[in-house]
Design an enzyme around this catalytic site. Sequence first.
Site, short mmCIF file in Angstrom:
data_model
loop_
_atom_site.label_atom_id
_atom_site.label_comp_id
_atom_site.label_asym_id
_atom_site.label_seq_id
_atom_site.Cartn_x
_atom_site.Cartn_y
_atom_site.Cartn_z
N ASP A 131 0.83 -1.21 0.00
CA ASP A 131 0.00 0.00 0.00
C ASP A 131 0.86 1.25 0.00
O ASP A 131 1.89 1.31 0.67
CB ASP A 131 -0.91 0.03 1.24
N LYS A 137 -5.84 12.68 11.60
CA LYS A 137 -5.71 11.75 10.46
C LYS A 137 -6.70 12.05 9.34
O LYS A 137 -6.33 12.13 8.17
CB LYS A 137 -5.88 10.31 10.94
N ASP A 179 -4.55 2.54 -4.64
CA ASP A 179 -3.16 2.70 -4.20
C ASP A 179 -2.67 1.48 -3.42
O ASP A 179 -1.75 1.57 -2.63
CB ASP A 179 -3.01 3.96 -3.33
#
Length: 733
Positions: free
Chosen positions: A434, A509, A666
């Site tokens: 990832d 985040k 991704d």
Amino acid sequence: MAVLEWYKLPAILVKPLSMRIHKFLEKTKRKNAMNKNPEKETEPVAKAEDRLRKKVNVLMKKQKLHQVREIVKHHDGSKPWGQDAQVKVGCRLIQIMMETAYIQPPVDQFEDGPPDIRPAFVHTLKTVETQRGSRRYGVIECDPLVRKGLERTAKHMVIPYMPMLVPPLNWTGYDRGAYLFLPSYIMRTHGAKQQREALRRCPKQQLEPVFQALDTLGSTKWRVNKRVLGVIDRIWASGGRLADLVDRDDIPLPEEPDTEDEREIRKWKWKVNNVKKENSERHSQRCDIELKLAVARKMKDEEGFFYPHNLDFRGRAYPMHPHLNHLGSDLCRGILEFAEGRPLGNSGLNWLKIHLANVYGGGVDKLSHEGRAAFAENHLEDIFDSADRPLEGRRWWLNAEDPFQCLATCMNLSEALRSPSPETTMSHLPIHQDGSCNGLQHYAALGRDKLGAAAVNLVAGEKPADVYSGIAARVLDIMRKDAARDPASDPNVLRARLLINQVDRKLVKQTVMTSVYGVTYIGARDQIKRRLKERCAIEDEAELFSAACYAAKTTLTALGEMFEAARSIMSWLGDCAKVIAMENQPVRWTTPLGLPVVQPYRKLGRHLIKTSLQVLTLQRETDKVMVKRQRTAFPPNFVHSLDGSHMMMTAIACREAGLNFAGVHDSYWTHACDVDQMNKILRQKFVELYEAPILEDLLDNFQKSFPKLKFPPLPERGDFDLREVLESPYFFN
């Protein structure tokens, strides 16, 4: 009809629904034929069609599909129905269903009177009060008995775009490829006319790399992991509630209080509304799980199956089957594995251990590769116990962030470690690599930004850099400086002192993740406010709001400092989009792989269609673009077109190297033994992508398309050496 079968309604009480629908469609077809050719007699045409149908049936039995396709291609003179015709036919079919389908309670519910035979579906008009006044809506209401029967199973669901048992057709055009007989389009345009036309006009040679990438993704063969599916079936049969599976039972509604106190009654109503909302959410989740499990059970005995892929308008690839696929939840990913097995080899065994730590999460996935492998070695007893007794043992795997993927990894790892030759153990498990906050990785490469590149692992390090922790540390530094000042001079001093103990990676985040999508101050404030509210750190609502405002401003400041180049490129892209949109033109560009992209955001107008049931109001695109949406959506859409290009370039190269490959935006997947080779390829393709003058080409394209418009100059960029990515172990990890 399934409803009639469930409740065993006497046939004499029910009109033959299928016959009514068949007659209606035949009548519509004949009427259309007569309108096209009113002078021709229909009888000779019908005989010719009958002969042709018999010929096609014979060829189908002989499996001569190519000849069948040629016959259909040359004799199908029909044109697709327009939206108006589809809506009118659909409403008429619904009306026939309501006139035909009846229901009665089970026999044991009959009392002294005759059975209560009633329509299964009823059309009613409801009035809803809005801020602009009252509006009337048509509603098709389902009888509670029918709804209850439907909720017990997903068997009534029709899923036409299932995984394929044979390899998909290679893509050769806009609507040529993927499924053998179902309509297949290379892009999900959702009615965007200009995007569809741009694809149709695009030369086939220009789209060849896109075709190759989609063919690569579609050629990967999958199968169901029966051991994991068996565990899931057991949990689901016992009521769910484990491994993020929703509870199969609803929450009981609270009893109405025996009081006239208005405050208590309001409190009860508030609780009832919350319970109803929670039960509604549970129902949606149960339906979703039933659909996924229905597909898994149907495919579990197949040797393998394939997922045809197509694109969204930005160039990101998706499986066309919507339910059980590798882009889905942990449940889907735990069930699916590669149909082909490959021996682990020395490196594969190590990557299997690292993968276990990655899916376990909880901070373990932020360790170095060596630390992650050591984590697996330190939990061998838990791994063996999870594989042998997933529900009867210690259930260690349930503590993972991705429990079903963790369980699948435990099973594969325990099999390998118990083998006398672990390196020769066959593995079907996809191993993920990832990106680290991938959108910011692309911005850092575009801007050649050294500071941003280091924050998102474009440069080598002893362990992976955590961008969220980095931003949190910078926010904490700013707040500590503010907290040291005099409270009388600045009200933010008290807020800084209040928040110092609350700042961590979880607080910032979501804001950091959505910064790639152009998160606004208001969006950041609401995100941080939710995190603070979850912690019950500040009880006063006004103080909570003020603290969230201050924290959002500080977080955006820290982001601007660490990713200055990214912010300047985002601003430049937005400014260019505004210049174009002000001319009532959509923003359009061509991806590095040659895919034409047109942003679809246009203002919608109302369109009325009179049907046999009621007048329907549909929305249609107008000729006016949405200027603000064109501007704000362009930066994230452009970056998504770049990450889609990187994934497709990697897919093509992996296929040429003989690897199995699957991509989830991704996140790149392959067999454990091939991870090292895939890692090398994906880094090479990233460097190859960004060695091209992407922003210069974009500006040149804008200037050629709109020669009279003035665009802002390109933003300044740093001197980061892209080739450092080739040596970065945690760029994708």
